[in-house]
Motif scaffolding. Structure first.
Motif, PDB file in Angstrom:
ATOM      1  N   ARG A  32       0.864  -1.181   0.000  1.00 11.59           N
ATOM      2  CA  ARG A  32       0.000   0.000   0.000  1.00 11.59           C
ATOM      3  C   ARG A  32       0.896   1.224   0.000  1.00 11.59           C
ATOM      4  O   ARG A  32       1.574   1.520   0.978  1.00 11.59           O
ATOM      5  N   VAL A 130      -5.417  -5.860  -6.044  1.00 14.71           N
ATOM      6  CA  VAL A 130      -6.154  -6.092  -4.805  1.00 14.71           C
ATOM      7  C   VAL A 130      -5.708  -7.429  -4.219  1.00 14.71           C
ATOM      8  O   VAL A 130      -5.253  -8.310  -4.949  1.00 14.71           O
ATOM      9  N   PRO A 131      -5.840  -7.609  -2.896  1.00 16.44           N
ATOM     10  CA  PRO A 131      -5.462  -8.883  -2.286  1.00 16.44           C
ATOM     11  C   PRO A 131      -6.298 -10.036  -2.826  1.00 16.44           C
ATOM     12  O   PRO A 131      -7.445  -9.854  -3.254  1.00 16.44           O
ATOM     13  N   THR A 133      -8.829 -12.792  -3.042  1.00 19.14           N
ATOM     14  CA  THR A 133     -10.104 -12.902  -2.328  1.00 19.14           C
ATOM     15  C   THR A 133     -10.215 -14.206  -1.543  1.00 19.14           C
ATOM     16  O   THR A 133     -11.143 -14.373  -0.754  1.00 19.14           O
ATOM     17  N   ARG A 138      -3.657 -16.812  -0.035  1.00 20.47           N
ATOM     18  CA  ARG A 138      -2.878 -15.562  -0.020  1.00 20.47           C
ATOM     19  C   ARG A 138      -1.391 -15.753   0.257  1.00 20.47           C
ATOM     20  O   ARG A 138      -0.584 -14.919  -0.139  1.00 20.47           O
ATOM     21  N   ASP A 197      -2.448  -0.586  -3.583  1.00 14.60           N
ATOM     22  CA  ASP A 197      -3.554  -1.424  -3.146  1.00 14.60           C
ATOM     23  C   ASP A 197      -4.865  -0.701  -3.500  1.00 14.60           C
ATOM     24  O   ASP A 197      -5.146   0.370  -2.962  1.00 14.60           O
ATOM     25  N   SER A 199      -7.881  -1.710  -2.839  1.00 15.24           N
ATOM     26  CA  SER A 199      -8.999  -2.182  -2.022  1.00 15.24           C
ATOM     27  C   SER A 199      -9.962  -1.075  -1.632  1.00 15.24           C
ATOM     28  O   SER A 199     -11.188  -1.246  -1.674  1.00 15.24           O
ATOM     29  N   ARG A 200      -9.420   0.070  -1.227  1.00 18.13           N
ATOM     30  CA  ARG A 200     -10.284   1.139  -0.743  1.00 18.13           C
ATOM     31  C   ARG A 200     -11.156   1.704  -1.862  1.00 18.13           C
ATOM     32  O   ARG A 200     -12.369   1.845  -1.708  1.00 18.13           O
ATOM     33  N   ARG A 203     -13.912  -0.857  -3.020  1.00 20.30           N
ATOM     34  CA  ARG A 203     -14.729  -1.534  -2.013  1.00 20.30           C
ATOM     35  C   ARG A 203     -16.169  -1.692  -2.493  1.00 20.30           C
ATOM     36  O   ARG A 203     -16.844  -0.714  -2.834  1.00 20.30           O
ATOM     37  N   ILE A 218     -15.534  -7.790  -3.846  1.00 23.27           N
ATOM     38  CA  ILE A 218     -14.409  -7.207  -3.094  1.00 23.27           C
ATOM     39  C   ILE A 218     -14.825  -5.883  -2.467  1.00 23.27           C
ATOM     40  O   ILE A 218     -15.839  -5.305  -2.844  1.00 23.27           O
TER      41      ILE A 218
END
Length: 218
Positions: A32, A130-131, A133, A138, A197, A199-200, A203, A218
């Protein structure tokens, strides 16, 4: 073994891979780099589907979900191919779309659905991921390959060329798709590109593998 194969892949791809600094593998998970990223609408979503009926329908569904949220996109139908052969074309397609549009592109697998409008972080990154899922996967595969954002930077192009090189040699890992090769590319290019990253900003924005046992939002 997986470790032996990964070493072979590194050696085979070394002409495209700058030497890794000593501490580049310190954090093998998702990096990140932007703690409070600003958002920007400068992006275009890209994808393809094989013209075999099934993925053509998936691509139509993805197109409709993008249109419903006002997202720009550039989709293509490619000749019918087996799953692995089709997957291995991904990084070259992303590179070509990046060259065509000259702005950040976001790859989405054809069997993805967009649930809401979204935008990318503004500047300071080369590749956005993104990580994985699946928590269970992982450790060996920290990130997903169904969504890949790429900025029009030299570091991003080098990243793509390395990924392309690995995907152009299926004999390095018979039966493996672009996903495993993306993981190797991250390791080989660690310290030479900026990864973000997503992800945010994503979302609840995307649902992957719609209709399959792997379906996740996600």
């Amino acid at each position: 073994t997986f470790m032996a194969l990964r070493g072979a892949v590194r050696r085979a791809a070394s002409p495209l891979s700058p030497a890794r600094p000593p501490d580049a593998n310190k954090n093998r998970g998702l990096q990140r780099i932007l703690s409070e990223p600003r958002q920007t609408a400068a992006m275009i979503i890209v994808s393809y589907g094989t013209a075999d009926g099934i993925y053509a329908r998936h691509l139509d569904r993805l197109d409709a979900s993008c249109a419903a949220h006002g997202l720009r996109r550039d989709f293509r139908a490619i000749p019918p191919a087996g799953r692995i052969a089709a997957c291995l074309q991904k990084p070259a397609f992303i590179r070509d779309m990046l060259a065509k549009h000259g702005e950040p592109v976001v790859w989405l697998d054809a069997d993805t659905v967009v649930n809401r409008a979204f935008a990318l972080p503004e500047g300071g990154w080369d590749v956005g991921l993104v990580p994985n899922t699946s928590w269970r996967k992982r450790r060996l595969r920290p990130v997903c390959a169904f969504v890949v954002a790429v900025a029009p930077t030299e570091a991003a192009r080098t990243f793509l060329e390395t990924w392309i090189h690995l995907c152009a040699r299926p004999e390095l890992a018979p039966g493996r798709t672009d996903h495993g090769r993306l993981i190797w590319t991250r390791e080989m290019q660690a310290g030479h590109y900026a990864e973000c990253d997503l992800s945010r900003c994503l979302r609840r924005a995307l649902t992957r593998d719609v209709g399959s046992r792997k379906e996740r939002t996600i």
